[in-house]
Design an enzyme around this catalytic site. Sequence first.
Site, PDB file in Angstrom:
ATOM      1  N   HIS A   8      28.562 -56.584 -22.247  1.00  0.00           N
ATOM      2  CA  HIS A   8      27.134 -56.864 -22.470  1.00  0.00           C
ATOM      3  C   HIS A   8      26.955 -57.858 -23.618  1.00  0.00           C
ATOM      4  O   HIS A   8      26.866 -57.465 -24.789  1.00  0.00           O
ATOM      5  CB  HIS A   8      26.399 -55.550 -22.764  1.00  0.00           C
ATOM      6  CG  HIS A   8      24.904 -55.681 -22.814  1.00  0.00           C
ATOM      7  ND1 HIS A   8      24.060 -55.041 -21.932  1.00  0.00           N
ATOM      8  CD2 HIS A   8      24.091 -56.382 -23.644  1.00  0.00           C
ATOM      9  CE1 HIS A   8      22.808 -55.334 -22.223  1.00  0.00           C
ATOM     10  NE2 HIS A   8      22.789 -56.147 -23.274  1.00  0.00           N
ATOM     11  N   HIS A  10      24.704 -61.602 -24.185  1.00  0.00           N
ATOM     12  CA  HIS A  10      23.836 -62.661 -23.628  1.00  0.00           C
ATOM     13  C   HIS A  10      24.381 -64.004 -24.091  1.00  0.00           C
ATOM     14  O   HIS A  10      24.406 -64.269 -25.304  1.00  0.00           O
ATOM     15  CB  HIS A  10      22.407 -62.481 -24.131  1.00  0.00           C
ATOM     16  CG  HIS A  10      21.809 -61.180 -23.699  1.00  0.00           C
ATOM     17  ND1 HIS A  10      21.011 -61.058 -22.588  1.00  0.00           N
ATOM     18  CD2 HIS A  10      21.929 -59.926 -24.216  1.00  0.00           C
ATOM     19  CE1 HIS A  10      20.637 -59.795 -22.444  1.00  0.00           C
ATOM     20  NE2 HIS A  10      21.183 -59.084 -23.418  1.00  0.00           N
ATOM     21  N   HIS A 188      18.774 -53.817 -18.167  1.00  0.00           N
ATOM     22  CA  HIS A 188      18.443 -53.227 -19.468  1.00  0.00           C
ATOM     23  C   HIS A 188      17.430 -52.102 -19.249  1.00  0.00           C
ATOM     24  O   HIS A 188      16.386 -52.323 -18.633  1.00  0.00           O
ATOM     25  CB  HIS A 188      17.789 -54.266 -20.378  1.00  0.00           C
ATOM     26  CG  HIS A 188      18.717 -55.278 -20.955  1.00  0.00           C
ATOM     27  ND1 HIS A 188      19.433 -56.147 -20.190  1.00  0.00           N
ATOM     28  CD2 HIS A 188      19.041 -55.556 -22.244  1.00  0.00           C
ATOM     29  CE1 HIS A 188      20.157 -56.928 -20.985  1.00  0.00           C
ATOM     30  NE2 HIS A 188      19.931 -56.586 -22.243  1.00  0.00           N
ATOM     31  N   GLU A 191      16.240 -48.950 -23.926  1.00  0.00           N
ATOM     32  CA  GLU A 191      16.448 -49.609 -25.231  1.00  0.00           C
ATOM     33  C   GLU A 191      15.110 -49.615 -25.970  1.00  0.00           C
ATOM     34  O   GLU A 191      14.970 -48.982 -27.014  1.00  0.00           O
ATOM     35  CB  GLU A 191      16.958 -51.045 -25.039  1.00  0.00           C
ATOM     36  CG  GLU A 191      17.138 -51.827 -26.341  1.00  0.00           C
ATOM     37  CD  GLU A 191      17.274 -53.329 -26.133  1.00  0.00           C
ATOM     38  OE1 GLU A 191      16.799 -53.860 -25.109  1.00  0.00           O
ATOM     39  OE2 GLU A 191      17.830 -53.999 -27.037  1.00  0.00           O
ATOM     40  N   ASP A 269      25.839 -57.550 -27.565  1.00  0.00           N
ATOM     41  CA  ASP A 269      24.484 -57.976 -27.185  1.00  0.00           C
ATOM     42  C   ASP A 269      24.200 -59.431 -27.560  1.00  0.00           C
ATOM     43  O   ASP A 269      24.366 -60.317 -26.714  1.00  0.00           O
ATOM     44  CB  ASP A 269      23.450 -57.020 -27.794  1.00  0.00           C
ATOM     45  CG  ASP A 269      22.200 -56.858 -26.946  1.00  0.00           C
ATOM     46  OD1 ASP A 269      22.189 -57.352 -25.806  1.00  0.00           O
ATOM     47  OD2 ASP A 269      21.224 -56.237 -27.429  1.00  0.00           O
ATOM     48  N   ASP A 270      23.760 -59.692 -28.770  1.00  0.00           N
ATOM     49  CA  ASP A 270      23.435 -61.061 -29.238  1.00  0.00           C
ATOM     50  C   ASP A 270      24.019 -61.195 -30.643  1.00  0.00           C
ATOM     51  O   ASP A 270      23.278 -61.131 -31.645  1.00  0.00           O
ATOM     52  CB  ASP A 270      21.918 -61.264 -29.279  1.00  0.00           C
ATOM     53  CG  ASP A 270      21.270 -60.986 -27.941  1.00  0.00           C
ATOM     54  OD1 ASP A 270      21.304 -61.860 -27.066  1.00  0.00           O
ATOM     55  OD2 ASP A 270      20.750 -59.866 -27.760  1.00  0.00           O
TER      56      ASP A 270
END
Length: 318
Positions: A8, A10, A188, A191, A269-270
């Site tokens: 996961h 991005h 998603h 969250e 994630d990011d």
Amino acid sequence: MVLKAELHAHLEGTASPDLVKRLAQRNSMNLPDGLFDAKGNYRWTTFLEFLKAYDLASAVIKTPLDYRDVTYEYLKQCASEGAIYVEVMSSPDHAAMAGMGYQDHLDGIIAGIDDAERDFGIVGRIIVTCVRHLGPEQATEVAKQTIAAPHPYIVGFGMGGDENAHHPSDFSKAFHIAHDAGLACNVHAGEMAGPDSIIAALDHLPIKRIGHCVRSIEDPDLVARLIDEDITLEICPGSNIALGVYPDFNAHPFLKLHDAGCKVTLSSDDPPFFHTSIGNEYAIASREFKLNDQELLDITKCSLENAFADQATIDKLL
Ligand code: ADE
Ligand code: ZN
């Protein structure tokens, strides 16, 4: 070093401030106002501000070479931290906002994956991802584009964005287009919204994995359902703390979900937005959740077993 895998991340959200500055310069663009704080970090406070900062940073990724470089730099970083397999979520919508067509964005990512495997041995694959708050019609377009140009590196279809926009059933068409064409799906949920959001996703979308899904812990029946339906959770503890889903790691349900028997994995994630990395997520699991090296390796094995790549690719890594 414990071997790692990431399910996961991005892709546009992996570009560091430094890389964003270099790409802006290469493309003769002014850096977007307000993107960075005084220390040079991405500036945002709320989740919606984060999504806006993500859009601004993505705007400098304008050419196939830019996508190649973002992909290559990210995989290089992951390999240096012990990752052997990474699935990146790409956003054709962000590529389009930067003026790039679907195939150009894809060609760049594929080149980055090839170059990184050649140079670092890391295996990368792509989950094409639509953006929930851009609406169901746009999501359906992305799904159609994805299946119209299949490539062995495209292994999945997913959805990020504002979890509180639209209902999962609105995206049933997009997901079934991708799923019917043989793509595995994730979404998603759980969250920025509670158990009902996860239940709706499970009820309406053909998904094998859920991004985050941490708020499932609020509903024991839902936790049982996740186990029963063999759903893999892509948990990103650093992201959850940065975005304020939980005040601290003590309050984070990773261990509870793990101990309940859910399939839990670790991802970043990011990473530059949340001051993390795949290596840091494993370090958090060791330091905060007290997982030993064997337990961390079991997480990696769970990630690989539930990766979307074909079995032959995964067998070589297991
Ligand atoms: N897009 C990029 N990062 C995201 C996140 N953490 N949640 C939802 N959408 C995203
Ligand atoms: Zn995400």
